[in-house]
Write a protein that holds these residues in place. Structure first.
Motif, PDB file in Angstrom:
ATOM      1  N   VAL A   1       0.862  -1.176   0.000  1.00 34.72           N
ATOM      2  CA  VAL A   1       0.000   0.000   0.000  1.00 34.72           C
ATOM      3  C   VAL A   1       0.899   1.228   0.000  1.00 34.72           C
ATOM      4  O   VAL A   1       1.821   1.350   0.818  1.00 34.72           O
ATOM      5  N   TYR A   2       0.642   2.135  -0.949  1.00 27.07           N
ATOM      6  CA  TYR A   2       1.479   3.310  -1.201  1.00 27.07           C
ATOM      7  C   TYR A   2       0.660   4.561  -0.919  1.00 27.07           C
ATOM      8  O   TYR A   2      -0.429   4.740  -1.482  1.00 27.07           O
ATOM      9  N   VAL A   3       1.146   5.432  -0.029  1.00 26.18           N
ATOM     10  CA  VAL A   3       0.413   6.646   0.328  1.00 26.18           C
ATOM     11  C   VAL A   3       1.323   7.862   0.196  1.00 26.18           C
ATOM     12  O   VAL A   3       2.536   7.780   0.409  1.00 26.18           O
ATOM     13  N   THR A   4       0.734   8.978  -0.174  1.00 26.94           N
ATOM     14  CA  THR A   4       1.458  10.258  -0.149  1.00 26.94           C
ATOM     15  C   THR A   4       0.649  11.250   0.675  1.00 26.94           C
ATOM     16  O   THR A   4      -0.590  11.267   0.613  1.00 26.94           O
TER      17      THR A   4
ATOM     18  N   LYS B   1       4.077  11.371   9.772  1.00 26.85           N
ATOM     19  CA  LYS B   1       3.427  10.398  10.650  1.00 26.85           C
ATOM     20  C   LYS B   1       3.093   9.093   9.908  1.00 26.85           C
ATOM     21  O   LYS B   1       2.574   8.157  10.514  1.00 26.85           O
ATOM     22  N   SER B   2       3.382   9.054   8.608  1.00 25.88           N
ATOM     23  CA  SER B   2       2.955   7.921   7.783  1.00 25.88           C
ATOM     24  C   SER B   2       3.483   6.591   8.302  1.00 25.88           C
ATOM     25  O   SER B   2       2.781   5.577   8.292  1.00 25.88           O
ATOM     26  N   ARG B   3       4.726   6.587   8.752  1.00 26.73           N
ATOM     27  CA  ARG B   3       5.309   5.328   9.229  1.00 26.73           C
ATOM     28  C   ARG B   3       4.515   4.783  10.415  1.00 26.73           C
ATOM     29  O   ARG B   3       4.244   3.583  10.487  1.00 26.73           O
ATOM     30  N   ARG B   4       4.165   5.672  11.351  1.00 31.12           N
ATOM     31  CA  ARG B   4       3.391   5.223  12.513  1.00 31.12           C
ATOM     32  C   ARG B   4       2.036   4.678  12.088  1.00 31.12           C
ATOM     33  O   ARG B   4       1.599   3.624  12.567  1.00 31.12           O
ATOM     34  N   TYR B   5       1.371   5.396  11.192  1.00 33.93           N
ATOM     35  CA  TYR B   5       0.041   4.947  10.756  1.00 33.93           C
ATOM     36  C   TYR B   5       0.115   3.587  10.061  1.00 33.93           C
ATOM     37  O   TYR B   5      -0.717   2.710  10.293  1.00 33.93           O
ATOM     38  N   LEU B   6       1.098   3.403   9.200  1.00 32.28           N
ATOM     39  CA  LEU B   6       1.234   2.129   8.490  1.00 32.28           C
ATOM     40  C   LEU B   6       1.575   0.996   9.453  1.00 32.28           C
ATOM     41  O   LEU B   6       1.053  -0.117   9.327  1.00 32.28           O
ATOM     42  N   THR B   7       2.434   1.272  10.418  1.00 32.07           N
ATOM     43  CA  THR B   7       2.784   0.257  11.416  1.00 32.07           C
ATOM     44  C   THR B   7       1.563  -0.146  12.230  1.00 32.07           C
ATOM     45  O   THR B   7       1.284  -1.339  12.429  1.00 32.07           O
TER      46      THR B   7
ATOM     47  N   VAL C   1       6.240  10.323   0.972  1.00 31.22           N
ATOM     48  CA  VAL C   1       5.827   9.067   0.336  1.00 31.22           C
ATOM     49  C   VAL C   1       6.115   7.931   1.295  1.00 31.22           C
ATOM     50  O   VAL C   1       7.181   7.879   1.897  1.00 31.22           O
ATOM     51  N   ALA C   2       5.166   7.039   1.448  1.00 30.46           N
ATOM     52  CA  ALA C   2       5.397   5.878   2.314  1.00 30.46           C
ATOM     53  C   ALA C   2       4.650   4.682   1.759  1.00 30.46           C
ATOM     54  O   ALA C   2       3.602   4.821   1.113  1.00 30.46           O
ATOM     55  N   SER C   3       5.192   3.494   1.990  1.00 26.46           N
ATOM     56  CA  SER C   3       4.488   2.273   1.616  1.00 26.46           C
ATOM     57  C   SER C   3       4.795   1.203   2.632  1.00 26.46           C
ATOM     58  O   SER C   3       5.826   1.233   3.315  1.00 26.46           O
ATOM     59  N   GLY C   4       3.861   0.278   2.751  1.00 27.76           N
ATOM     60  CA  GLY C   4       4.052  -0.856   3.648  1.00 27.76           C
ATOM     61  C   GLY C   4       3.574  -2.130   2.980  1.00 27.76           C
ATOM     62  O   GLY C   4       2.677  -2.114   2.115  1.00 27.76           O
ATOM     63  N   ARG C   5       4.190  -3.239   3.360  1.00 29.47           N
ATOM     64  CA  ARG C   5       3.819  -4.539   2.807  1.00 29.47           C
ATOM     65  C   ARG C   5       2.802  -5.199   3.722  1.00 29.47           C
ATOM     66  O   ARG C   5       2.934  -5.191   4.944  1.00 29.47           O
ATOM     67  N   LYS C   6       1.768  -5.797   3.101  1.00 31.42           N
ATOM     68  CA  LYS C   6       0.841  -6.623   3.877  1.00 31.42           C
ATOM     69  C   LYS C   6       1.507  -7.972   4.128  1.00 31.42           C
ATOM     70  O   LYS C   6       1.903  -8.655   3.173  1.00 31.42           O
TER      71      LYS C   6
END
Length: 392
Positions: A260-263, A302-308, A385-390
């Motif tokens: 999931v990729y968010v900006t 804050k993207s990293r915290r939200y994705l985590t 820009v941030a992304s995280g793997r499911k």
């Protein structure tokens, strides 16, 4: 619980804590006996509640008359025997027929009311879905694309994948991705019908016919679980008052191992020179203004915290600065002009700001434009820009 025995399964669930009975999927029984267990569940739910029972049909894709009459009969009979209970049926404009169908019950029985969930989707909806923003959104994407086209492969973009672009706006990002990376499939979803109409025009203009533009509520999508290799959601978490709800949906539709990729932005870090102090003051006030309407344009870092917190792993975070040196500086100036018109116009007025405040607020945007167009000036707009793997 999932209902067995029907040709197409659906779900009926009761949450005692929120006093909400939910129906989702496709309900097309041939006889009432096929849904007897679900009718019993509704009756048991009614027995357990006091005050209000919410009946949530936001994700009810289809319902035939046999099912409708069976559920409606239980509700109407209860209204006759339980004057102490009210029913609130929660529908969505995404599945418009549910509102039309269930409004019939409201006309019969005053104890039944209908709430269209996304008629007040989130506090800032009227601003971000303002059609006057549509022309400038394409300019914004042109400015950010210069950076994102090189960033995207690091976040999982490649040819042949299945992709969903959620909160796609005018659809130009999906078009650019299709041309550059050629995914096997793109579904592009948004809640603004005007934006989607424009999106289809843009795609036609580029000669692209294989993007599936879809009207939908991003926090309650009618998309199946574990569908997409890559899910993008650009500049949108920051305008939802509950970004974690949207992230949960992005997580749900992403395949295990997909990304999931968010900006998002941090508006107080917009900058310019000359006249830096005026510019800095105005963008600090932009952040406060959005916060007043329950939006967070400081969300980027804050993207990293939200994705985590949403359950993703292998999280990648980076940032870039869109500047007046990225192509024609007049493009940058046009974007700032659009911001001024909405932020210092409609939004500040609705908050009740004084004419003196609005005049100073506007001046900061004008100074940012001055910096962008000055032959020795510099103007910047930072994007995270941030992304995280499911997880698999």
């Amino acid at each position: 619980m999932s209902t067995a025995g029907l040709s197409t399964p659906f779900k009926a669930e009761f949450d005692v804590n929120s006093q909400e009975f939910s129906l989702s999927g496709v309900i097309r029984p041939r006889s009432i006996e096929e849904i007897a267990v679900n009718i019993l569940m509704l009756k048991e739910a009614i027995d357990q509640v006091r005050g209000v029972l919410y009946i949530n049909v936001r994700r009810l894709v289809q319902m035939n008359n046999t099912a409708f009459q069976a559920f409606a009969r239980v509700v109407l009979d209860t209204c006759q025997t339980r004057p102490d209970i009210r029913f609130v049926i929660v529908t969505s404009s995404v599945v418009g027929w549910t509102t039309r169908m269930f409004e019939h019950l409201n006309r019969i029985e005053p104890q039944i009311t209908i709430e269209v969930y996304d008629s007040t989707f989130y506090p800032g909806q009227s601003f971000v879905e303002d059609t006057s923003f549509i022309p400038i959104l394409r300019t914004q994407t042109k400015m950010t694309w210069r950076h994102e086209r090189t960033i995207l492969p690091r976040h999982g973009m490649r040819s042949g994948i299945t992709m969903a672009d959620i909160c796609c706006g005018i659809g130009d990002f999906a078009v650019l991705v299709q041309k550059e990376f050629q995914p096997a499939r793109i579904v592009a979803l948004d809640h603004s019908k005007a934006s989607l109409a424009y999106a289809r025009e843009v795609a036609t203009g580029f000669g692209i016919a294989d993007i599936e533009y879809t009207y939908g509520d991003a926090s309650e999508m009618l998309l199946e679980d574990d569908q997409f290799d890559f899910v993008s959601c650009r500049h949108s978490l920051q305008i939802f008052n509950q970004p974690e709800v949207l992230l949960a949906e992005l997580y749900r539709i992403c395949r295990p191992g997909g990304r999931v990729y968010v900006t998002n932005e941090k508006n107080s870090h917009c900058l310019g020179e000359p006249r830096s102090q005026s510019i800095q003051w105005t963008y600090n006030e932009v952040a406060k203004l959005f916060s007043h309407f329950e939006m967070d344009v400081e969300l980027g870092p804050k993207s990293r915290r939200y994705l985590t917190d949403a359950g993703f792993d292998d999280i990648i975070v980076e940032s870039f600065m869109v500047t007046n040196l990225d192509g024609d500086p007049r493009d940058f100036a046009e974007v700032i002009t659009a911001w001024e018109n909405v932020y210092a116009g409609e939004m500040a007025v609705k908050r009740g700001d004084s004419p003196e405040f609005i005049q100073r607020f506007r001046q900061g945007f004008q100074d940012h434009i001055f910096a962008a167009l000055h032959p020795k000036g510099y103007a910047g707009w930072p994007i995270w820009v941030a992304s995280g793997r499911k997880p698999l």
